[in-house]
Design an enzyme around this catalytic site. Structure first.
Site, PDB file in Angstrom:
ATOM      1  N   HIS A 182     -34.344   9.806 -24.438  1.00 23.16           N
ATOM      2  CA  HIS A 182     -33.913   8.516 -24.978  1.00 23.16           C
ATOM      3  C   HIS A 182     -32.625   8.613 -25.803  1.00 23.16           C
ATOM      4  CE1 HIS A 182     -35.907   4.407 -25.861  1.00 23.16           C
ATOM      5  NE2 HIS A 182     -34.606   4.276 -25.818  1.00 23.16           N
TER       6      HIS A 182
ATOM      7  N   LYS B 133     -39.009   6.741 -20.848  1.00 27.41           N
ATOM      8  CA  LYS B 133     -38.165   7.657 -21.617  1.00 27.41           C
ATOM      9  C   LYS B 133     -38.972   8.434 -22.644  1.00 27.41           C
ATOM     10  CE  LYS B 133     -34.868   3.856 -21.438  1.00 27.41           C
ATOM     11  NZ  LYS B 133     -35.904   2.813 -21.250  1.00 27.41           N
TER      12      LYS B 133
ATOM     13  N   TYR C  68     -41.161   2.097 -27.004  1.00 31.68           N
ATOM     14  CA  TYR C  68     -41.332   0.646 -26.939  1.00 31.68           C
ATOM     15  C   TYR C  68     -42.773   0.226 -27.226  1.00 31.68           C
ATOM     16  CZ  TYR C  68     -36.841   0.613 -24.369  1.00 31.68           C
ATOM     17  OH  TYR C  68     -35.539   0.772 -23.982  1.00 31.68           O
TER      18      TYR C  68
ATOM     19  N   TRP D 258     -37.628  -3.596 -23.778  1.00 33.06           N
ATOM     20  CA  TRP D 258     -37.462  -3.272 -25.193  1.00 33.06           C
ATOM     21  C   TRP D 258     -37.775  -4.509 -26.030  1.00 33.06           C
ATOM     22  CZ3 TRP D 258     -32.568  -4.162 -28.251  1.00 33.06           C
ATOM     23  CH2 TRP D 258     -32.682  -3.631 -29.543  1.00 33.06           C
TER      24      TRP D 258
END
Length: 255
Positions: A120, A86, A56, A28
């Site tokens: 997520h 995700k 991301y 991240w």
């Protein structure tokens, strides 16, 4: 490097019969280019768990780094490296949107499947339909395990009441509350049990913490350490985190 590698070899049993490396690298906020270098360095140091996400914007870097590493190390197989990504839920995004997003993530990662595919966050009304799409993707073989992220107790209760395949993982940020614990998904009342007491249960939900290094330091009243790629510093931080997690576990088991 030996200390890092040893920590990364530990694994957690999931409710679908698979085992997941208990320690990994999350990317991240890692910008393109820097993300690729960091993932490649981590893999060379012994990491076998990389966590990314659609939102991301760096899945391609993760895929490029993994491809380079596997070419460098013919003794390491794709199956030896756990890759999590995700789906980022958007309002109005149903089953078809999840399938498209998963296939797009696989294209960027240059993979035929991901080891763990998560929703997520639970912030859309379509979350149950989105999870149903994860079940279909798992059946198709595009993801081996499925789960959720940032779900509260009421979200999990809602999901477990209707799902066919229970989530393997709930990835959450508040590591000081959730870390090293699991929830008995067959009787989800919010009561948390020590991890070693519940791993043998037939429907156990593994609770996975993210941003662990910074949060542990902050909650202990310490300055958040700066993460460096220098080998000595990486080993030092990993040892601090591992020691803190053991301390949390001892406190919860004896408290």
């Amino acid at each position: 490097m030996a200390a890092v590698s040893a920590a990364c070899q530990q694994r957690i049993a999931l409710n679908d019969g698979r085992t997941m490396p208990s320690f990994g690298l999350g990317v991240w906020q890692a910008p393109l280019g820097a993300c690729k270098a960091a993932v490649l360095h981590a893999l060379r140091c012994g990491y076998r768990h990389i966590d990314t996400a659609e939102v991301y914007g760096n899945e391609q870097d993760v895929g490029d780094a993994l491809a380079i590493f596997l070419k460098e190390r013919p003794d390491v197989q794709r199956e030896d490296v756990w890759v999590t990504t995700k789906f980022f839920p958007r309002h109005g995004a149903g089953r078809a949107a999840v399938v498209r997003a998963c296939r797009d993530s696989l294209r960027k990662l240059r993979l035929q499947y991901v080891d763990l595919y998560l929703i997520h966050a639970p912030h859309t009304r379509e979350r149950l339909e989105q999870y149903s799409a994860l079940e279909a993707l798992r059946a198709e073989g595009l993801c081996r395990s499925i789960g959720v992220s940032n779900y509260g107790i009421h979200h999990l209760e809602e999901l477990l009441a209707v799902c066919t395949v229970p989530p393997c993982v709930n990835q959450v940020r508040d590591i000081s509350v959730w870390c090293l614990h699991a929830i008995d998904a067959s009787n989800l009342t919010g009561r948390m049990q020590p991890l070693h007491h519940t791993l043998a249960a037939s429907r156990v939900l593994c609770v996975q913490g993210y941003s662990g290094r910074g949060l542990l330091a902050a909650r202990a009243g310490q300055e958040v350490p700066r993460i460096s790629l220098a080998r000595r510093r990486t080993q030092c931080i990993n040892k601090i985190v591992a020691a803190r997690l053991r301390s949390i576990q001892r406190t919860r088991l004896t408290g």
